[in-house]
Design an enzyme around this catalytic site. Structure first.
Site, PDB file in Angstrom:
ATOM      1  N   GLU A 269       0.886  -1.182   0.000  1.00 18.39           N
ATOM      2  CA  GLU A 269       0.000   0.000   0.000  1.00 18.39           C
ATOM      3  C   GLU A 269       0.908   1.212   0.000  1.00 18.39           C
ATOM      4  OE1 GLU A 269      -3.145   0.019  -0.241  1.00 18.39           O
ATOM      5  OE2 GLU A 269      -3.854  -1.931   0.436  1.00 18.39           O
ATOM      6  N   CYS A 303      -2.276   9.325   2.158  1.00 14.11           N
ATOM      7  CA  CYS A 303      -1.972   8.714   0.864  1.00 14.11           C
ATOM      8  C   CYS A 303      -3.010   9.151  -0.161  1.00 14.11           C
ATOM      9  CB  CYS A 303      -1.928   7.201   0.996  1.00 14.11           C
ATOM     10  SG  CYS A 303      -3.371   6.526   1.808  1.00 14.11           S
TER      11      CYS A 303
HETATM   12  P1  NAD Z   1       8.162   5.289   4.575  1.00 14.12           P
HETATM   13  O1  NAD Z   1       8.215   4.517   3.317  1.00 14.12           O
HETATM   14  O2  NAD Z   1       9.276   6.210   4.866  1.00 14.12           O
HETATM   15  O3  NAD Z   1       8.067   4.287   5.832  1.00 14.12           O
HETATM   16  C1  NAD Z   1       6.980   3.387   5.968  1.00 14.12           C
HETATM   17  C2  NAD Z   1       7.405   2.208   6.820  1.00 14.12           C
HETATM   18  O4  NAD Z   1       8.339   1.427   6.076  1.00 14.12           O
HETATM   19  C3  NAD Z   1       8.110   2.584   8.123  1.00 14.12           C
HETATM   20  O5  NAD Z   1       7.691   1.711   9.145  1.00 14.12           O
HETATM   21  C4  NAD Z   1       9.567   2.361   7.784  1.00 14.12           C
HETATM   22  O6  NAD Z   1      10.378   2.091   8.904  1.00 14.12           O
HETATM   23  C5  NAD Z   1       9.460   1.138   6.894  1.00 14.12           C
HETATM   24  N1  NAD Z   1      10.603   0.900   6.003  1.00 14.12           N
HETATM   25  C6  NAD Z   1      11.247   1.789   5.230  1.00 14.12           C
HETATM   26  N2  NAD Z   1      12.234   1.177   4.544  1.00 14.12           N
HETATM   27  C7  NAD Z   1      12.193  -0.128   4.889  1.00 14.12           C
HETATM   28  C8  NAD Z   1      12.956  -1.271   4.533  1.00 14.12           C
HETATM   29  N3  NAD Z   1      13.991  -1.191   3.667  1.00 14.12           N
HETATM   30  N4  NAD Z   1      12.650  -2.457   5.083  1.00 14.12           N
HETATM   31  C9  NAD Z   1      11.611  -2.562   5.953  1.00 14.12           C
HETATM   32  N5  NAD Z   1      10.862  -1.513   6.338  1.00 14.12           N
HETATM   33  C10 NAD Z   1      11.147  -0.315   5.811  1.00 14.12           C
HETATM   34  O7  NAD Z   1       6.750   6.068   4.574  1.00 14.12           O
HETATM   35  P2  NAD Z   1       6.201   7.153   5.599  1.00 14.12           P
HETATM   36  O8  NAD Z   1       6.916   8.447   5.361  1.00 14.12           O
HETATM   37  O9  NAD Z   1       6.134   6.589   6.963  1.00 14.12           O
HETATM   38  O10 NAD Z   1       4.670   7.276   5.098  1.00 14.12           O
HETATM   39  C11 NAD Z   1       4.275   8.091   4.040  1.00 14.12           C
HETATM   40  C12 NAD Z   1       4.096   7.289   2.774  1.00 14.12           C
HETATM   41  O11 NAD Z   1       3.193   6.203   2.981  1.00 14.12           O
HETATM   42  C13 NAD Z   1       3.467   8.122   1.668  1.00 14.12           C
HETATM   43  O12 NAD Z   1       4.091   7.796   0.456  1.00 14.12           O
HETATM   44  C14 NAD Z   1       2.015   7.661   1.667  1.00 14.12           C
HETATM   45  O13 NAD Z   1       1.339   7.881   0.445  1.00 14.12           O
HETATM   46  C15 NAD Z   1       2.179   6.213   1.975  1.00 14.12           C
HETATM   47  N6  NAD Z   1       0.938   5.624   2.520  1.00 14.12           N
HETATM   48  C16 NAD Z   1       0.221   4.794   1.721  1.00 14.12           C
HETATM   49  C17 NAD Z   1      -0.983   4.261   2.173  1.00 14.12           C
HETATM   50  C18 NAD Z   1      -1.824   3.366   1.297  1.00 14.12           C
HETATM   51  O14 NAD Z   1      -2.712   2.706   1.835  1.00 14.12           O
HETATM   52  N7  NAD Z   1      -1.597   3.306  -0.011  1.00 14.12           N
HETATM   53  C19 NAD Z   1      -1.424   4.546   3.475  1.00 14.12           C
HETATM   54  C20 NAD Z   1      -0.643   5.377   4.276  1.00 14.12           C
HETATM   55  C21 NAD Z   1       0.541   5.904   3.782  1.00 14.12           C
END
Ligand code: NAD
Length: 512
Positions: A269, A303
């Site tokens: 997601e 998002c």
């Molecule tokens: P992010 O990608 O920086 O982090 C999200 C999660 O992924 C965190 O828990 C982070 O620690 C983890 N993560 C990052 N790299 C990783 C790796 N290599 N291995 C394992 N885990 C890893 O995102 P963010 O800044 O927390 O959130 C914002 C983003 O999330 C925006 O792009 C938003 O659109 C998206 N989002 C999407 C949805 C959806 O349902 N499509 C919902 C909420 C947020």
């Protein structure tokens, strides 16, 4: 106390968080301090230190996985409605703590209080949905081509579901995954965002009593730790058949291939770049509110945030003018203060990202119609911004996670759909029109290419009853309602012969 009514220390204490102290970053049926060093949680509202967390290491991660694996054999054999009853009790516990948990979401993540409360309500809604689902995990029956044979499909639990969640929905995303996974008979291991660790601990504290009283400690586990210690081990762990990851497209591009490399399943997601189209014949009052809420709500950090507004030529100038005027009445401030519609962005990095985007808009020929500045006060506050840009503006193809709205003029619905779809992401989309033909054109096979397509509703704020998710670089996953539960189970096709012969399928003969 500041300009709001919440006694922060009392609220944290009621949720089981030690304000100012160090809190356990590991929950595997018991809360434990991780041995991975302290992580501080500061409120983006004013920079105040809320509390610190003792983060998990690889060894703590290992213990959590083992706890889940030990709980799974008994949990999967509990009748699904009995599992639903445990989820019902979790929903009740959340109801009892809704006010405090909603306030903590606001304080730690920065969304305004009504949205913080709304997020906890979403958890409660999904709990209710999951309870009903626990009696509806239906499989199909088929008519066998062979005499006296019965053929049907059934669904079995997968095992451990790894849940990686983003900061912007720090508690709801866990519930979307965990409550559905629980009724499906799975156990869960949650790795929340390092930007919102306290809300994750608070959720585990809220459900801990339910798990203890029902005898099901061990089905829900938590590891707060960095990507190297707990994030990446989860991706590579063959004991975790499904990794459900919510976050940026950048993260999804790492998670997807890495889980696939061990032929595991991932449910992604990821980011959106959502457009709202306003046609000449639209109800402009409705479109105005939908645009403002979609672009400014959650300080542009959903998002499903509206990032691109496409207005048909005949009304473009007047509608844009009204929108710019409406931004003038939006109160920016502390998320717990009443009347505030736009809280802070998550941290200093997000402020800098906003500044870079505004500078690029100016450099690349966009026109800033309002906003564009960082507020000079404690906390991470930026002005909601509207920029007029051409339809091929390069930056508008990217998701900048901040309240920046690009306004574009379009000639007709065909151009609007073409421009809307011409981005890498495919999450949410909307058209405002009173023309049945335009609405159907937008919803047709040649219309919006997004996972969510709305008519006379904005891009932001989905209900849990539908399957939620998006296409292209948004990752293709579906969560929450409809039949999204199927991602959390494995399908088994069963054929049962109750006759006295062994006929082969397709009429194949094999005599011995
Ligand atoms: P992010 O990608 O920086 O982090 C999200 C999660 O992924 C965190 O828990 C982070 O620690 C983890 N993560 C990052 N790299 C990783 C790796 N290599 N291995 C394992 N885990 C890893 O995102 P963010 O800044 O927390 O959130 C914002 C983003 O999330 C925006 O792009 C938003 O659109 C998206 N989002 C999407 C949805 C959806 O349902 N499509 C919902 C909420 C947020």
């Amino acid at each position: 106390m500041a300009e709001h009514d919440v006694d922060v220390k009392a609220m944290l204490t009621r949720l089981g968080i030690d304000p100012g102290g160090e809190n356990p970053g590991v929950y595997d049926g018991a809360f434990a301090a991780g041995t991975g060093g302290a992580l501080a949680s500061h409120s983006p509202a004013d920079g105040a230190l809320l509390a610190t967390v003792a983060q998990a290491t690889r060894a703590d991660y290992e213990r959590c996985v083992e706890t889940g694996l030990a709980a799974f054999p008994r949990w999967r054999m509990a009748p699904a409605p009995a599992r639903g009853e445990v989820v019902r009790l979790m929903g009740e516990a959340l109801r009892a703590h809704k006010d405090d948990l909603g306030a903590l979401v606001s304080l730690e993540m920065g969304k305004v209080l009504s949205e913080g409360l709304g997020e906890v309500q979403e958890m409660i809604d999904i709990a209710d949905f999951a309870v009903g689902l626990s009696r509806q995990l239906y499989g199909k029956t088929m008519h066998s081509e062979r005499p006296r044979h019965r053929m049907y499909e059934q669904w079995h639990p997968l095992g451990t579901v790894g849940i990686i969640s983003a900061f912007n929905f720090p508690v709801a995303v866990w519930a979307w995954n965990a409550f559905i996974a629980f009724v499906c008979g799975d156990v869960c291991l949650w790795k929340p965002s390092e930007k919102t660790p306290l809300t994750a601990i608070a959720v585990c504290k809220v459900i801990d009593g339910v798990l203890e009283r029902s005898g099901w400690r061990g089905i829900s586990n938590l590891v707060i730790g960095d990507v190297v210690q707990v994030g990446e081990p989860l991706l590579d762990d063959r004991r975790v058949p499904l990794v459900s990851a919510t976050g940026s497209c950048r993260m999804g591009k790492i998670v997807g291939p890495r889980v696939a490399a061990r032929l595991g399943r991932s449910l992604l997601e990821l980011g959106g770049n959502n457009a709202l189209i306003v046609m000449d014949d639209a109800d402009q009052d409705m479109a105005l509110v939908a645009t403002a809420f979609g672009a400014v709500g959650t300080a542009g950090q959903r998002c499903t945030t509206t990032r691109r507004l496409m207005v048909q030529r005949g009304i473009a100038a007047a509608f844009t003018e009204r929108l710019v005027a409406s931004y003038g009445s939006i109160k920016i401030g502390h998320p717990l203060e009443s009347g505030v519609l736009c809280g802070p962005v998550i941290d200093d990095d997000a402020v800098r990202m906003y500044e870079r985007a505004v500078a690029r808009i100016r450099e690349e020929g966009g026109e800033i119609l309002c906003g564009g500045s960082v507020l000079d006060r404690a906390g991470c506050y930026v002005e909601p911004t509207i920029a007029r840009v051409p339809t091929d503006f390069a930056l508008a193809r990217e998701e900048t996670f901040a309240p920046i709205l690009y306004v574009m003029e379009i000639a007709d619905i065909d151009e609007a759909i073409r421009v809307q779809n011409d981005v890498p992401q495919g999450l949410s989309s909307a058209v405002f029109t009173n023309s049945m033909k335009t609405a159907e054109r937008f919803l047709s096979h040649a219309g919006s290419d997004c996972g969510i397509a709305n008519v006379n509703i904005g891009t932001s704020g989905a209900e849990i009853g539908g399957a939620f998710g998006g296409e292209k670089e948004t990752g293709g996953g579906r969560e929450a309602g409809s039949d999204a539960w199927k991602a959390y189970m494995r399908r088994q096709t069963c054929t049962l012969n109750w006759g006295d012969d062994l006929p082969l399928a397709q009429g194949v003969e094999f005599e011995i």
